[in-house]
Design an enzyme around this catalytic site. Structure first.
Site, PDB file in Angstrom:
ATOM      1  N   HIS A  72      18.138  74.811  28.958  1.00 57.96           N
ATOM      2  CA  HIS A  72      17.200  75.926  29.204  1.00 57.96           C
ATOM      3  C   HIS A  72      15.954  75.885  28.316  1.00 57.96           C
ATOM      4  O   HIS A  72      15.219  76.863  28.248  1.00 57.96           O
ATOM      5  CB  HIS A  72      17.878  77.287  29.058  1.00 57.96           C
ATOM      6  CG  HIS A  72      19.088  77.464  29.920  1.00 57.96           C
ATOM      7  ND1 HIS A  72      19.103  77.123  31.254  1.00 57.96           N
ATOM      8  CD2 HIS A  72      20.329  77.943  29.634  1.00 57.96           C
ATOM      9  CE1 HIS A  72      20.300  77.388  31.758  1.00 57.96           C
ATOM     10  NE2 HIS A  72      21.063  77.874  30.804  1.00 57.96           N
ATOM     11  N   ARG A  79      16.616  81.849  33.207  1.00 57.84           N
ATOM     12  CA  ARG A  79      16.277  82.200  34.594  1.00 57.84           C
ATOM     13  C   ARG A  79      14.826  81.881  34.958  1.00 57.84           C
ATOM     14  O   ARG A  79      14.426  82.083  36.091  1.00 57.84           O
ATOM     15  CB  ARG A  79      16.613  83.666  34.853  1.00 57.84           C
ATOM     16  CG  ARG A  79      18.136  83.880  34.762  1.00 57.84           C
ATOM     17  CD  ARG A  79      18.551  85.269  35.143  1.00 57.84           C
ATOM     18  NE  ARG A  79      18.214  85.590  36.526  1.00 57.84           N
ATOM     19  CZ  ARG A  79      18.412  86.785  37.074  1.00 57.84           C
ATOM     20  NH1 ARG A  79      18.919  87.751  36.352  1.00 57.84           N
ATOM     21  NH2 ARG A  79      18.086  87.004  38.317  1.00 57.84           N
ATOM     22  N   PRO A  86      13.629  92.771  27.975  1.00 57.58           N
ATOM     23  CA  PRO A  86      13.115  93.223  26.676  1.00 57.58           C
ATOM     24  C   PRO A  86      11.977  94.219  26.868  1.00 57.58           C
ATOM     25  O   PRO A  86      11.105  94.014  27.696  1.00 57.58           O
ATOM     26  CB  PRO A  86      12.599  91.950  26.010  1.00 57.58           C
ATOM     27  CG  PRO A  86      12.984  90.826  26.874  1.00 57.58           C
ATOM     28  CD  PRO A  86      13.378  91.353  28.210  1.00 57.58           C
ATOM     29  N   GLU A  87      12.042  95.310  26.145  1.00 59.56           N
ATOM     30  CA  GLU A  87      10.983  96.311  26.192  1.00 59.56           C
ATOM     31  C   GLU A  87      10.236  96.276  24.862  1.00 59.56           C
ATOM     32  O   GLU A  87      10.495  95.424  24.017  1.00 59.56           O
ATOM     33  CB  GLU A  87      11.574  97.697  26.467  1.00 59.56           C
ATOM     34  CG  GLU A  87      12.320  97.754  27.799  1.00 59.56           C
ATOM     35  CD  GLU A  87      12.931  99.119  28.069  1.00 59.56           C
ATOM     36  OE1 GLU A  87      12.349 100.127  27.639  1.00 59.56           O
ATOM     37  OE2 GLU A  87      13.989  99.172  28.712  1.00 59.56           O
TER      38      GLU A  87
END
Ligand SMILES: [Zn+2]
Length: 278
Positions: free
Chosen positions: A93, A111, A2-3
Site C-alpha cells: 500500500h 484504498r 480523518p477529520e
C-alpha cells in the site's frame, strides 16, 4: 474519515520530525497520484507542516524562499508515516515516498482515495472558515448561519462553510450544544448560535488534545491510534444510554450519513417556540 482533529494531530506530530530536512528524492509509486512531477521536489527543504482544512500541508522551500506547497489529503485510509529506520520500508500500500536526509516520509493508502497536490509557493485559499482560527468568532458563525437553510448536521459537514468537520465531530458538536441535528441553521436564536460556537471550539480542542478518534484506519504520524474514542458522547452509540441523561441514543440518516443524537438532551423544537407555548 480523518477529520480536523486527526489531520491536526498528524501535522503537529510530523512537523518536528521533518522540518528542516532536505528532500533528496521523491517517488510517486501510484499512477493515480499523478499528475505532478516529483522531480521538482528534489533539493527542497521542508520549512513547515500544518493543517489546511482536512489536508496536511507541507511548506517546501528552495534557497530560503517558499517554493511549493504539497497538500496531502488522507481521505479514507491514507497515512503519512515518518520512518528513520535503516533498511527498506514495507511496500504494501505504499503510494509515494519522500527520501529526506535522515529518513523517509511515506504515504500509504490501502484504498487509494488519498490525493497529493503540488502548488506554487502560496497555499490555495481554504474553502470555508477554519473553526480553530481567530476568525471563527460567534459573530462570524451567526453571520454564516443566516443563510443556512439546511438541517444543522448537514450544514456542519459543508466544507465551503466551516472547513474540517465530518460525521463524528458534527454529531458531537450538536450534542455539546444541545441542538437537534434536524434544526435548520437559520432558525437558531442568537443564544443558540453562541452555544454552537462554544461547542465547536470545545469539542475540537478536546479532540485535538486527545489526538483524534480511533477508527478503522486512522493512525497518526507515529502509527499510533487516537484516544478520543472514550470521550464520544453520541457518535457510534445508538441504543446506548446518554452519558448525561441515560435516554437511549438515537441514530438517524441525513444525506445518506448516520447521525447520532440524544432525543432528550437535543430537542427538535427551538427554545423560543417552547417559550411562546402557553
Ligand atoms: Zn441525553
Amino acid at each position: 474519515l480523518p477529520e480536523l482533529p486527526e489531520v491536526e494531530t498528524v501535522a503537529r506530530q510530523l512537523a518536528p520530525l521533518v522540518c528542516g530536512r532536505r528532500i533528496a528524492a521523491a517517488r510517486i509509486l501510484d499512477a493515480k497520484l499523478l499528475p505532478f512531477d516529483a522531480a521538482v521536489l528534489k533539493g527542497c527543504t521542508v520549512d513547515g507542516v500544518r493543517r489546511h482544512g482536512k489536508q496536511v500541508l507541507l511548506e517546501l522551500g528552495r534557497r530560503g524562499k517558499p517554493a511549493h506547497c504539497l497538500l496531502v489529503h488522507l481521505r479514507m485510509t491514507g497515512r503519512l508515516i515518518w520512518n528513520d529506520e535503516p533498511g527498506e520500508p514495507a511496500v504494501r500500500h505504499l503510494r509515494a515516498e519522500f527520501i529526506l536526509n535522515g529518513g523517509r516520509l511515506l504515504f500509504y493508502d490501502a484504498r487509494r482515495f488519498g490525493t497529493l497536490t503540488l502548488t506554487g509557493p502560496a497555499a490555495p485559499e481554504p474553502d470555508g472558515l477554519d473553526p480553530t482560527t481567530q476568525a471563527f468568532t460567534a459573530a462570524a458563525l451567526k453571520n454564516l448561519l443566516k443563510t443556512a437553510r439546511q438541517p444543522l448536521k448537514l450544514w456542519l459537514l459543508r466544507q465551503d462553510r466551516l472547513a474540517g468537520l465530518g460525521n463524528i465531530y458534527a454529531s458531537e458538536i450538536l450534542f455539546e450544544a444541545a441542538l437537534h441535528p434536524s434544526r435548520l441553521g437559520c432558525s437558531l436564536s442568537p443564544e443558540e448560535a453562541a452555544r454552537l460556537h462554544h461547542a465547536t471550539r470545545e469539542v475540537l480542542k478536546r479532540a485535538i488534545k486527545h489526538c483524534g478518534t480511533t477508527f478503522s484506519d486512522f493512525q497518526d504520524a507515529r502509527g499510533v491510534k487516537g484516544g478520543y474514542q472514550r470521550y464520544l458522547m453520541v457518535y457510534g452509540r445508538a441504543g446506548e444510554p446518554c452519558k448525561q441523561c441515560a435516554a437511549p441514543i438515537e441514530r438517524s440518516v441525513q444525506g445518506q450519513r448516520a447521525t447520532f443524537y440524544c432525543p432528550r438532551c437535543q430537542v427538535l423544537e427551538s427554545e423560543s417556540a417552547a417559550l411562546k407555548r402557553p
